[in-house]
Structures are given as structure tokens and as C-alpha cells.
Enzyme design. Structure first.
Site, PDB file in Angstrom:
ATOM      1  CE  LYS A 185      -7.076  -7.019   3.493  1.00  0.00           C
ATOM      2  NZ  LYS A 185      -7.166  -7.323   2.066  1.00  0.00           N
TER       3      LYS A 185
HETATM    4  C1  LIG Z   1      -2.454  -8.954  -0.243  1.00  0.00           C
HETATM    5  C2  LIG Z   1      -2.680  -7.345   0.290  1.00  0.00           C
HETATM    6  N1  LIG Z   1      -1.705  -6.700   0.568  1.00  0.00           N
HETATM    7  C3  LIG Z   1      -1.759  -5.707   1.313  1.00  0.00           C
HETATM    8  C4  LIG Z   1      -2.890  -4.991   1.299  1.00  0.00           C
HETATM    9  C5  LIG Z   1      -3.114  -3.491   1.866  1.00  0.00           C
HETATM   10  O1  LIG Z   1      -4.035  -3.457   3.072  1.00  0.00           O
HETATM   11  P1  LIG Z   1      -4.409  -2.175   3.357  1.00  0.00           P
HETATM   12  O2  LIG Z   1      -5.926  -2.067   2.447  1.00  0.00           O
HETATM   13  O3  LIG Z   1      -4.983  -2.184   4.826  1.00  0.00           O
HETATM   14  O4  LIG Z   1      -3.580  -0.943   2.919  1.00  0.00           O
HETATM   15  C6  LIG Z   1      -4.138  -5.653   1.077  1.00  0.00           C
HETATM   16  C7  LIG Z   1      -5.513  -5.451   1.301  1.00  0.00           C
HETATM   17  O5  LIG Z   1      -6.217  -4.362   0.804  1.00  0.00           O
HETATM   18  C8  LIG Z   1      -3.894  -7.138   0.492  1.00  0.00           C
HETATM   19  O6  LIG Z   1      -5.076  -7.871   0.155  1.00  0.00           O
END
Ligand SMILES: Cc1ncc(COP(=O)(O)O)c(C=O)c1O
Length: 364
Positions: A185
Site C-alpha cells: 500500500k
Molecule cells: C480496497 C481494499 N480493501 C481492503 C483491503 C484489505 O486489506 P488487508 O489486506 O490489510 O486486509 C485491501 C487490500 O488488500 C484493498 O485493496
């Protein structure tokens, strides 16, 4: 090969500071819910120009914890973008709420406020918006809809750290905003991590309980919570990187502006360039009707690309109950999108090479 994203290179400028911070945590003997988390939460709330930040284990949990804290009635309808990563929607069905998929604006590929309004029913209780690819959705209009219909507004800003909408940071608009600090990210940890920002003190307090078994005082449990804490090591590492987020986003904006100026290839659809400086440009997503050919052509010429995302949520086996749903805009987007390399460490020469190579695609 120009890699899509090389995390070693992304983190290289901060290596010494990350090593120092990690050693500080190791030697502190305190690894969960401590000073590192407190100071990162304070810094990230300030960065997002809002009151509260609660660190959690990942971005998926951030959305889940917001929904859990809102305590919505079973079977409540939750409006979600049809064009998003599956993590935006999984918390809805996990909590036995009903996702209602809404098509995007075909130009921005983000959830369309006019279509949201059409989808609202008496059972609707919340809207989840997503700042997909790094651009804020039309959050001002969506917050107005929330007020008009008495709906909670939740933003998934996992891809949009540092983006703004009419000058105000994402993370300060919705009732609550979820962030992921997954390593790729714009603000990435060296493991899993996430956070929630909100201006609502009562909601923030409840989420603080919920992320820690429903407790803030050891062995006293007010709620049936979960274990979803942002650990001290990741909080310390994020604290090292946060001060450089704006500079990295500025570099992303420079690259995006150059792509928008110089990419010229027939049938290639570029992302909107009307808010270059508000967009966090997590991804530079173009569209082409012959995607597979363009991907193979670029790969053969040393440019690694990615597809965000190849299959819509309503066509995934995990959501087979929606398999007969037809969402033509979303389906076409998923057939056509390609993400070109855009990150803070790509060089000007590499960007020039990518532009030149893409521009020769239809002249081969
Ligand atoms: C748009 C979006 N929402 C939620 C997530 C979930 O994040 P995480 O992987 O930290 O659980 C991600 C990333 O993977 C994402 O790109």
C-alpha cells in the site's frame, strides 16, 4: 524487467530507521498495545485531519470492526461498490448482512452516487464506499445521501492514504474509514496492519474495546470482541514511514501526470486526470479491449503489469448466490483493466520506456 513493484527498493531509504525502531521494540519487552501504537494512532489521526485512529490487525478487520461496532440489524442491506477488491465486501456477508452491489461511474470506475440513491430501500442501513486505485470516491455527495436517508457511511480507503476530496483528507469524511497497511500500500508495513479513523468518539471507543476481546481493562469484557490489534513492531515501522508518505505521493502524482500527458495509443483508455493532485495514485489503471495481448506484449518487452482485478466479486465462486446478477459496467471493467507500474521508486527512464513501449503497441 521493470518490476510492477519492488518492495525491497521501496523500503530501502528507510532501512536504517526501520532497524533502529525494530530494535527499540525488541528491547522494550512490550509487544502489544503499547507506546508505539499510541503514538502511531495519534500521528495517523492527525495526518488524516480527524480525531481518532484505532490500529487493528489488517484492512479487512478494519471494515469488519466498523460494521460490528455499528451493531446493524441482521439482514440489513449494505450498499457496496460492484467494482472493488473482495475485501471491501467480505465483512458484510461475514456479519450476515446483505451486500447490494452498485455499478460504478464508467469513467472513474468508482461507485456512482446517483446509482447509490436508486439502490436505497427501507432495509438499507449503510453505504460502503471505496477509494479504489487511490482516488477518492464522490464522498461529499455520498455523505449527503447518508444524512438524507439516515444511513451510516463507511469508506474503505485501503488504497488511498493521503488522497483528498475537495481539499479534505479521506479518513475525515465518512462516519468511519478503514485503512490497510499491507506492504504494497502507499503506506505499507512489513507485515499485516490496518487502522480505522473516525471523528465519532463513541464509535472509536467501542472499536477500541472490540479489537481487544471487548475489553480495555484486563479481564473486564464489555462486548464480545475479537483479537485484531496492530502490534508494536508494525506500529513503530509505520511511524518511521508516515512522515515520508506525502513526498512519496507527490512522486506518484508526477508519474501519473506524465503517463496522462504522454500515453497515446488508440483504444487505450486512461484514468481520469481531473484531480491529479487529490488522487493518491496507488495504481495507474488503464483499459484496453485487447488486454491479454497488451499484457503479453509488455511482458515480452520487459514491463511487468498487473490486473486489478480479473474477476468481479459477483462472479466469484465465493459469492455464487449472485452468479446470475448482471452488472455490465463492472464486468467490462474487469475484462479490460491493466495496471501499469507506478510507484515511488520507478525511475524517469523506466517511465519513459513504458510510455514509448505502450505507444508502439498499435504500430507493431
Ligand atoms: C480496497 C481494499 N480493501 C481492503 C483491503 C484489505 O486489506 P488487508 O489486506 O490489510 O486486509 C485491501 C487490500 O488488500 C484493498 O485493496
Amino acid at each position: 524487467m521493470i518490476p510492477f513493484l519492488d518492495l525491497n527498493q521501496v523500503n530501502a531509504p528507510y532501512l536504517q530507521a526501520i532497524e533502529d525502531a525494530s530494535l527499540r521494540v525488541i528491547r522494550s519487552g512490550w509487544y502489544i498495545l503499547g507506546n508505539e501504537l499510541n503514538s502511531f494512532e495519534k500521528a495517523f489521526a492527525e495526518y488524516c485531519e480527524t480525531e481518532h485512529c484505532i490500529g487493528v490487525a489488517n484492512g479487512l478487520d478494519a471494515i469488519t470492526l466498523i460494521l460490528l461496532a455499528l451493531d446493524l440489524p441482521a439482514d440489513a442491506e449494505i450498499i457496496v461498490p460492484a467494482n472493488t477488491y473482495i475485501a471491501s465486501v467480505l465483512p458484510v456477508s461475514y456479519l450476515h448482512l446483505k451486500p447490494v452491489f452498485v455499478e460504478p461511474d464508467p469513467h472513474t470506475m468508482l461507485i456512482d452516487p446517483a446509482r447509490i440513491e436508486q439502490a436505497i430501500t427501507p432495509a438499507t442501513k449503510a453505504i460502503i464506499t471505496v477509494d479504489l486505485y487511490g482516488r477518492s470516491c464522490e464522498i461529499a455527495a455520498i455523505v449527503d445521501l447518508g444524512r438524507k436517508y439516515k444511513l451510516k457511511v463507511i469508506t474503505d480507503a485501503a488504497q488511498a492514504h493521503g488522497a483528498t476530496h475537495t481539499g479534505r483528507k479521506v479518513g475525515a469524511w465518512a462516519d468511519a474509514t478503514a485503512f490497510s497497511f499491507y506492504p504494497t500500500k502507499n503506506l505499507g508495513a512489513l507485515g499485516d496492519a490496518g487502522a480505522i479513523t473516525t471523528g465519532d468518539a463513541a464509535l472509536a471507543e467501542k472499536i477500541r474495546y472490540l479489537r481487544n476481546y471487548g475489553s480495555v481493562i484486563r479481564y473486564q469484557n464489555e462486548y464480545q470482541g475479537v483479537n485484531s490489534r496492530l502490534d508494536e513492531m508494525q506500529a513503530a515501522i509505520l511511524g518511521v514511514k508516515l512522515p515520508y508518505l506525502d513526498a512519496e505521493n507527490t512522486r506518484r502524482r508526477e508519474i501519473a501526470a506524465r503517463y496522462l500527458r504522454e500515453l497515446q495509443c488508440s483504444d487505450l483508455m486512461l484514468p481520469p486526470g481531473d484531480r491529479i493532485d487529490e488522487d493518491a495514485w496507488h495504481l495507474f489503471v488503464v483499459r484496453h479491449p485487447r488486454r491479454a495481448e497488451l499484457v503479453a506484449y509488455l511482458e515480452a518487452r520487459g514491463v511487468q503489469t498487473n490486473v486489478h482485478y480479473p474477476q468481479p466479486i459477483h462472479k466469484q465462486l465465493a459469492y455464487k448466490e449472485f452468479k446470475d446478477l448482471h452488472l455490465p459496467l463492472t464486468e467490462q471493467i474487469h475484462e479490460q483493466v491493466i495496471s501499469l507500474p507506478l510507484n515511488p521508486v520507478i525511475t524517469d527512464d523506466e517511465v519513459a520506456y513504458i510510455i514509448q513501449t505502450v505507444n508502439q503497441f498499435d504500430r507493431q
